[in-house]
Motif scaffolding. Structure first.
Motif, mmCIF file in Angstrom:
data_model
loop_
_atom_site.group_PDB
_atom_site.id
_atom_site.type_symbol
_atom_site.label_atom_id
_atom_site.label_comp_id
_atom_site.label_asym_id
_atom_site.label_seq_id
_atom_site.Cartn_x
_atom_site.Cartn_y
_atom_site.Cartn_z
ATOM 1 N N LYS A 10 5.248 6.031 -7.792
ATOM 2 C CA LYS A 10 4.468 4.806 -7.635
ATOM 3 C C LYS A 10 3.803 4.783 -6.259
ATOM 4 C CE LYS A 10 7.107 1.822 -10.727
ATOM 5 N NZ LYS A 10 8.017 0.661 -10.786
ATOM 6 N N SER A 11 4.553 5.166 -5.235
ATOM 7 C CA SER A 11 4.015 5.190 -3.879
ATOM 8 C C SER A 11 2.866 6.196 -3.789
ATOM 9 C CB SER A 11 5.109 5.531 -2.881
ATOM 10 O OG SER A 11 4.611 5.509 -1.575
ATOM 11 N N ALA A 70 -5.533 -4.632 7.651
ATOM 12 C CA ALA A 70 -4.735 -3.479 8.080
ATOM 13 C C ALA A 70 -5.330 -2.145 7.608
ATOM 14 C CB ALA A 70 -3.303 -3.603 7.567
ATOM 15 N N LEU A 71 -6.322 -2.192 6.722
ATOM 16 C CA LEU A 71 -6.954 -0.954 6.260
ATOM 17 C C LEU A 71 -7.878 -0.413 7.341
ATOM 18 C CD1 LEU A 71 -7.940 -1.462 2.528
ATOM 19 C CD2 LEU A 71 -6.075 -0.129 3.465
ATOM 20 N N GLN A 72 -7.657 0.826 7.693
ATOM 21 C CA GLN A 72 -8.484 1.489 8.697
ATOM 22 C C GLN A 72 -9.331 2.539 7.993
ATOM 23 O OE1 GLN A 72 -5.410 3.066 11.179
ATOM 24 N NE2 GLN A 72 -4.685 1.057 11.799
ATOM 25 N N GLU A 73 -10.638 2.535 8.269
ATOM 26 C CA GLU A 73 -11.540 3.505 7.648
ATOM 27 C C GLU A 73 -11.519 4.810 8.434
ATOM 28 O OE1 GLU A 73 -15.538 2.243 6.963
ATOM 29 O OE2 GLU A 73 -14.906 0.383 6.015
ATOM 30 N N ILE A 74 -11.482 5.916 7.681
ATOM 31 C CA ILE A 74 -11.527 7.239 8.300
ATOM 32 C C ILE A 74 -12.610 8.033 7.585
ATOM 33 C CG2 ILE A 74 -10.277 9.394 8.664
ATOM 34 C CD1 ILE A 74 -7.829 7.848 9.129
ATOM 35 N N LYS A 75 -13.575 8.526 8.337
ATOM 36 C CA LYS A 75 -14.628 9.360 7.759
ATOM 37 C C LYS A 75 -14.146 10.810 7.736
ATOM 38 C CE LYS A 75 -18.000 6.402 7.171
ATOM 39 N NZ LYS A 75 -18.450 6.036 5.857
ATOM 40 N N THR A 76 -14.276 11.440 6.586
ATOM 41 C CA THR A 76 -13.883 12.841 6.451
ATOM 42 C C THR A 76 -15.055 13.724 6.858
ATOM 43 O OG1 THR A 76 -14.628 13.024 4.172
ATOM 44 C CG2 THR A 76 -12.368 12.236 4.521
ATOM 45 N N VAL A 87 -0.277 -0.552 8.540
ATOM 46 C CA VAL A 87 1.052 -1.161 8.596
ATOM 47 C C VAL A 87 1.926 -0.676 7.438
ATOM 48 C CG1 VAL A 87 0.246 -3.213 9.824
ATOM 49 C CG2 VAL A 87 0.297 -3.214 7.315
ATOM 50 N N TYR A 88 1.630 0.511 6.901
ATOM 51 C CA TYR A 88 2.295 0.962 5.677
ATOM 52 C C TYR A 88 3.820 0.893 5.775
ATOM 53 C CZ TYR A 88 3.305 3.535 1.446
ATOM 54 O OH TYR A 88 3.776 3.883 0.212
ATOM 55 N N GLU A 89 4.383 1.389 6.850
ATOM 56 C CA GLU A 89 5.846 1.407 6.995
ATOM 57 C C GLU A 89 6.430 0.010 7.174
ATOM 58 O OE1 GLU A 89 7.739 4.031 6.376
ATOM 59 O OE2 GLU A 89 5.931 5.213 6.031
ATOM 60 N N THR A 90 5.641 -0.920 7.698
ATOM 61 C CA THR A 90 6.132 -2.284 7.935
ATOM 62 C C THR A 90 5.319 -3.306 7.133
ATOM 63 O OG1 THR A 90 4.689 -2.526 9.865
ATOM 64 C CG2 THR A 90 6.940 -1.717 10.252
ATOM 65 N N ARG A 91 4.675 -2.866 6.058
ATOM 66 C CA ARG A 91 3.843 -3.772 5.266
ATOM 67 C C ARG A 91 4.688 -4.909 4.707
ATOM 68 N NH1 ARG A 91 5.229 0.577 2.384
ATOM 69 N NH2 ARG A 91 5.572 0.452 0.126
ATOM 70 N N PRO A 92 4.057 -6.053 4.467
ATOM 71 C CA PRO A 92 4.801 -7.214 3.965
ATOM 72 C C PRO A 92 5.468 -6.933 2.618
ATOM 73 C CG PRO A 92 2.600 -7.847 4.677
ATOM 74 C CD PRO A 92 2.652 -6.346 4.703
ATOM 75 N N GLN A 93 6.527 -7.652 2.355
ATOM 76 C CA GLN A 93 7.247 -7.492 1.096
ATOM 77 C C GLN A 93 6.317 -7.721 -0.098
ATOM 78 O OE1 GLN A 93 10.501 -6.404 1.182
ATOM 79 N NE2 GLN A 93 10.142 -5.998 -0.985
ATOM 80 N N MET A 94 5.359 -8.638 0.053
ATOM 81 C CA MET A 94 4.409 -8.903 -1.024
ATOM 82 C C MET A 94 3.674 -7.618 -1.418
ATOM 83 S SD MET A 94 1.161 -11.468 -0.941
ATOM 84 C CE MET A 94 1.841 -12.943 -1.647
ATOM 85 N N CYS A 95 3.306 -6.810 -0.430
ATOM 86 C CA CYS A 95 2.628 -5.542 -0.703
ATOM 87 C C CYS A 95 3.596 -4.551 -1.362
ATOM 88 C CB CYS A 95 2.082 -4.944 0.580
ATOM 89 S SG CYS A 95 0.816 -5.948 1.368
ATOM 90 N N ARG A 96 4.826 -4.511 -0.867
ATOM 91 C CA ARG A 96 5.823 -3.599 -1.430
ATOM 92 C C ARG A 96 6.130 -3.930 -2.883
ATOM 93 N NH1 ARG A 96 8.494 -0.847 2.744
ATOM 94 N NH2 ARG A 96 7.899 -1.642 4.774
ATOM 95 N N ASP A 97 6.142 -5.225 -3.211
ATOM 96 C CA ASP A 97 6.502 -5.676 -4.555
ATOM 97 C C ASP A 97 5.329 -5.715 -5.524
ATOM 98 O OD1 ASP A 97 9.069 -6.059 -3.625
ATOM 99 O OD2 ASP A 97 8.836 -8.231 -3.369
ATOM 100 N N ALA A 132 -1.110 6.950 3.939
ATOM 101 C CA ALA A 132 -0.120 6.413 4.871
ATOM 102 C C ALA A 132 -0.483 6.934 6.269
ATOM 103 C CB ALA A 132 1.274 6.871 4.476
ATOM 104 N N PRO A 133 -0.207 6.173 7.310
ATOM 105 C CA PRO A 133 -0.536 6.653 8.662
ATOM 106 C C PRO A 133 0.260 7.912 8.985
ATOM 107 C CG PRO A 133 0.780 4.637 8.754
ATOM 108 C CD PRO A 133 0.461 4.891 7.314
ATOM 109 N N SER A 134 -0.388 8.825 9.698
ATOM 110 C CA SER A 134 0.336 10.040 10.092
ATOM 111 C C SER A 134 1.273 9.707 11.227
ATOM 112 C CB SER A 134 -0.653 11.126 10.505
ATOM 113 O OG SER A 134 -1.626 10.630 11.349
ATOM 114 N N ARG A 135 2.364 10.409 11.240
ATOM 115 C CA ARG A 135 3.405 10.128 12.250
ATOM 116 C C ARG A 135 3.252 11.006 13.440
ATOM 117 N NH1 ARG A 135 8.222 7.822 9.103
ATOM 118 N NH2 ARG A 135 7.297 7.555 7.106
#
Length: 135
Positions: A10-11, A70-76, A87-97, A132-135
């Motif tokens: 799903k992710s 929270a969406l950041q645009e990246i041009k390839t 904020v993928y790792e800390t996104r609100p529960q509403m987004c997770r659910d 997801a943001p790169s670490r």
């Protein structure tokens, strides 16, 4: 028969779609005299209103037609635009659910979860390509 998707799958599907991050729909409740005034205000402020008959009453849903901040645009290098959830790792529960497979205005008609569960092919175009943001 519907295929059961793992949380990991799903992710993965969410990260190649992200359409639910482009607008969000909420249930407003039953349409009554008080709600009509709120609906009018929402329409004047650019919110999209959908009406659904549920259990013998008219319910309304409102859509906020705004992309998540929270969406950041990246041009390839090819010039395509990909999106990264800042904020993928800390996104609100509403987004997770959130479950785009829902029927009606709150769902995403071509949610990749729904397509894959039903055995339909995953489209190759018109995807947000959320990463997801790169670490």
């Amino acid at each position: 028969m519907k295929k059961r998707l793992s949380a990991k799958r799903k992710s993965e599907l969410c990260l190649i779609c992200g359409k639910c991050c482009m607008a969000m729909t909420f249930s407003g409740g039953e349409v009554d005299d008080e709600a009509r005034d709120e609906i009018h205000w929402m329409e004047l402020h650019g919110l999209k209103i959908d009406y659904v008959q549920e259990r013998g009453r008219t319910e309304y849903y409102f859509t906020i037609p705004k992309r998540c901040d929270a969406l950041q645009e990246i041009k390839t290098p090819s010039g395509a635009t990909n999106y990264v959830c800042g904020v993928y790792e800390t996104r609100p529960q509403m987004c997770r659910d959130y479950d785009g497979r829902m029927e009606g205005p709150q769902g995403v008609a071509d949610c990749l979860w729904r397509l894959e569960e039903n055995g339909s092919p995953i489209p190759k175009t018109n995807l947000v390509q959320l990463q997801a943001p790169s670490r």
